[in-house]
Design a protein around this motif. Structure first.
Motif, mmCIF file in Angstrom:
data_model
loop_
_atom_site.group_PDB
_atom_site.id
_atom_site.type_symbol
_atom_site.label_atom_id
_atom_site.label_comp_id
_atom_site.label_asym_id
_atom_site.label_seq_id
_atom_site.Cartn_x
_atom_site.Cartn_y
_atom_site.Cartn_z
ATOM 1 N N PHE A 1 -3.629 0.594 -2.597
ATOM 2 C CA PHE A 1 -3.100 1.326 -2.966
ATOM 3 C C PHE A 1 -1.940 2.075 -1.624
ATOM 4 O O PHE A 1 -2.575 2.255 -0.692
ATOM 5 N N ARG A 2 -0.848 1.915 -1.924
ATOM 6 C CA ARG A 2 0.178 2.469 -0.899
ATOM 7 C C ARG A 2 0.811 3.614 -1.217
ATOM 8 O O ARG A 2 1.524 3.629 -2.351
ATOM 9 N N LYS B 1 3.474 12.563 3.198
ATOM 10 C CA LYS B 1 3.984 13.061 4.543
ATOM 11 C C LYS B 1 3.451 12.552 5.646
ATOM 12 O O LYS B 1 3.941 12.709 6.692
ATOM 13 N N TYR B 2 2.280 11.902 5.554
ATOM 14 C CA TYR B 2 1.539 11.508 6.733
ATOM 15 C C TYR B 2 1.484 9.966 6.782
ATOM 16 O O TYR B 2 0.963 9.448 7.777
ATOM 17 N N PHE B 3 2.131 9.373 5.897
ATOM 18 C CA PHE B 3 2.388 7.896 5.808
ATOM 19 C C PHE B 3 3.214 7.106 6.848
ATOM 20 O O PHE B 3 4.333 7.808 7.121
ATOM 21 N N PHE C 1 -0.127 -1.408 4.389
ATOM 22 C CA PHE C 1 -0.901 -0.592 4.947
ATOM 23 C C PHE C 1 -1.313 0.051 3.687
ATOM 24 O O PHE C 1 -0.892 0.480 2.695
ATOM 25 N N ASN C 2 -2.936 -0.099 3.788
ATOM 26 C CA ASN C 2 -3.628 0.506 2.375
ATOM 27 C C ASN C 2 -3.993 1.899 2.369
ATOM 28 O O ASN C 2 -4.560 2.304 3.313
ATOM 29 N N CYS C 3 -3.615 2.666 1.668
ATOM 30 C CA CYS C 3 -3.828 4.324 1.440
ATOM 31 C C CYS C 3 -5.281 4.490 0.545
ATOM 32 O O CYS C 3 -5.573 5.652 0.544
#
Length: 99
Positions: free
Chosen positions: A8-9, A14-16, A27-29
């Motif tokens: 999940f991206r 706001k922190y990405f 980048f995996n969130c």
């Protein structure tokens, strides 16, 4: 999307990205916070201890594509260990009153 449960991206966060990376396209969130933090040194990630606090700011394990498999493997082992301890505790004779 194949394997959508593994990745999940959230580029609108706001922190990405929450860690400095050269390329944020993969980048995996999914694990916004690492569920392995509680495992201490057994997590398998890149961390340092600072004044008794685990600093994971340089660790990208949960944010890599292969991070899902690493985390799930560690959690399965940890849950098995917890179940084993719980079973042992349930079978252990209780201490006599007053001891």
């Amino acid at each position: 999307m194949e394997n959508s449960h593994r990745f999940f991206r959230n580029a609108e966060c706001k922190y990405f990205p929450c860690h400095k990376v050269d390329d944020d396209s993969e980048f995996n969130c999914l694990f916004c916070f690492c569920p392995l933090y509680c495992l201490g040194p057994k997590c398998g990630g890149d961390f340092v201890m600072r004044g008794g606090v685990k600093d994971c700011s340089k660790c990208l394990v949960p944010h890599r594509l292969e991070g899902y498999d690493h985390i799930m493997k560690k959690l399965v082992a940890w849950f098995a260990e917890c179940r084993k301890r719980a079973q042992q505790d349930a079978q252990a004779p209780e201490a006599a009153d007053g001891e």
